[in-house]
Scaffold this active site. Structure first.
Site, short mmCIF file in Angstrom:
data_model
loop_
_atom_site.label_atom_id
_atom_site.label_comp_id
_atom_site.label_asym_id
_atom_site.label_seq_id
_atom_site.Cartn_x
_atom_site.Cartn_y
_atom_site.Cartn_z
N HIS A 191 6.12 5.70 15.10
CA HIS A 191 6.53 6.71 14.13
C HIS A 191 5.62 7.92 14.24
O HIS A 191 4.41 7.79 14.46
CB HIS A 191 6.46 6.13 12.71
CG HIS A 191 6.76 7.15 11.67
ND1 HIS A 191 5.78 7.76 10.92
CD2 HIS A 191 7.93 7.69 11.26
CE1 HIS A 191 6.33 8.62 10.09
NE2 HIS A 191 7.64 8.60 10.29
N HIS A 216 2.50 6.72 16.29
CA HIS A 216 1.66 5.62 15.85
C HIS A 216 2.46 4.33 15.67
O HIS A 216 3.61 4.37 15.25
CB HIS A 216 1.00 5.95 14.50
CG HIS A 216 0.18 7.19 14.53
ND1 HIS A 216 0.04 7.99 13.42
CD2 HIS A 216 -0.53 7.79 15.51
CE1 HIS A 216 -0.73 9.02 13.72
NE2 HIS A 216 -1.08 8.92 14.99
N ASP A 244 -4.75 11.65 18.30
CA ASP A 244 -3.39 11.91 18.74
C ASP A 244 -3.39 12.75 20.02
O ASP A 244 -2.59 12.51 20.92
CB ASP A 244 -2.60 12.62 17.65
CG ASP A 244 -2.24 11.70 16.49
OD1 ASP A 244 -2.42 10.48 16.61
OD2 ASP A 244 -1.78 12.22 15.46
N LYS A 259 7.34 0.33 7.34
CA LYS A 259 6.99 1.34 6.34
C LYS A 259 8.21 2.08 5.87
O LYS A 259 9.23 2.15 6.57
CB LYS A 259 5.93 2.30 6.87
CG LYS A 259 6.26 3.01 8.14
CD LYS A 259 5.09 3.87 8.59
CE LYS A 259 4.81 3.69 10.05
NZ LYS A 259 3.67 4.42 10.50
N TYR A 280 4.09 7.33 2.17
CA TYR A 280 4.31 6.10 2.93
C TYR A 280 4.19 4.91 1.99
O TYR A 280 3.27 4.85 1.19
CB TYR A 280 3.22 5.90 4.00
CG TYR A 280 3.02 7.02 4.95
CD1 TYR A 280 3.59 6.98 6.21
CD2 TYR A 280 2.23 8.11 4.61
CE1 TYR A 280 3.38 8.00 7.12
CE2 TYR A 280 2.03 9.14 5.50
CZ TYR A 280 2.60 9.08 6.75
OH TYR A 280 2.40 10.10 7.64
N GLN A 289 0.84 -1.19 0.00
CA GLN A 289 0.00 0.00 0.00
C GLN A 289 0.88 1.25 0.00
O GLN A 289 1.87 1.32 0.73
CB GLN A 289 -0.86 -0.02 1.26
CG GLN A 289 -1.88 1.07 1.37
CD GLN A 289 -2.72 0.89 2.64
OE1 GLN A 289 -2.76 -0.17 3.24
NE2 GLN A 289 -3.38 1.94 3.04
#
Length: 181
Positions: free
Chosen positions: A119, A63, A168, A72, A132, A48
């Site tokens: 991250h 995260h 967040d 990633k 990403y 993805q």
């Protein structure tokens, strides 16, 4: 393109491109399957690609994912960001180490974040686009968010965040997120 290991985080790499610059601007390869493979990362594992756009001083993070985690590759394709990774893998020799670095469109450097690392980033420009490449499909049930301002982490964010998601802003401490309390 060359791969540069980050000694602060076991298994993390910077992939530094070799831009071709002339009067028109530059051309740069941002992904090279063979260079990625040469450091033991399966380039075919990525399933993805995503992009985020942020205004100045927007903070996104910290995260990570539960289960087998999520690796990633992160690149600032436009603007500049202050990027942070934290090793949260219990058996890692760099457990709880942090790495802070600036990613920018000038360098087009890609950061490889191993699965099990948290991250996040803060935009230093408006806008800042972050691309990403992720090794698993997103599953919101596996999302974990850790407080960006947790004193245990003491991340030296460049600016007070001007805007963040509610998720967040309301994130628990590292101890709570990891079930230590």
């Amino acid at each position: 393109m060359k791969a540069i290991p980050l000694p602060e985080i076991e298994g993390a790499f910077l992939f530094e491109p070799t831009p071709h610059v002339d009067d028109r601007g530059f051309f740069s390869r941002t992904f090279d399957k063979e260079v990625v493979r040469s450091v033991g990362i399966d380039p075919d594992a990525f399933v993805q690609d995503s992009v985020s756009r942020s205004a100045f001083a927007v903070l996104r993070g910290m995260h990570l994912r539960t289960g087998r985690g999520e690796a990633k590759m992160v690149r600032c394709s436009y603007g500049r960001v202050f990027d942070v990774i934290i090793d949260l893998r219990p058996g890692s020799p760099t457990h709880l180490n942090q790495k802070h670095l600036e990613l920018s469109d000038d360098s087009q450097v890609t950061l490889y974040v191993p699965a099990g690392c948290a991250h996040g980033f803060q935009s230093l420009t408006s806008p800042a686009d972050v691309s990403y490449r992720i090794d698993r499909a997103h599953d919101p049930a596996e999302d974990v968010t850790i407080a960006f301002d947790d004193p245990e982490l003491a991340i030296p964010w460049p600016f007070p965040p001007l805007l963040m998601s509610e998720r967040d802003r309301a994130a628990p401490s590292l101890a709570v997120a990891l079930g230590r309390t």
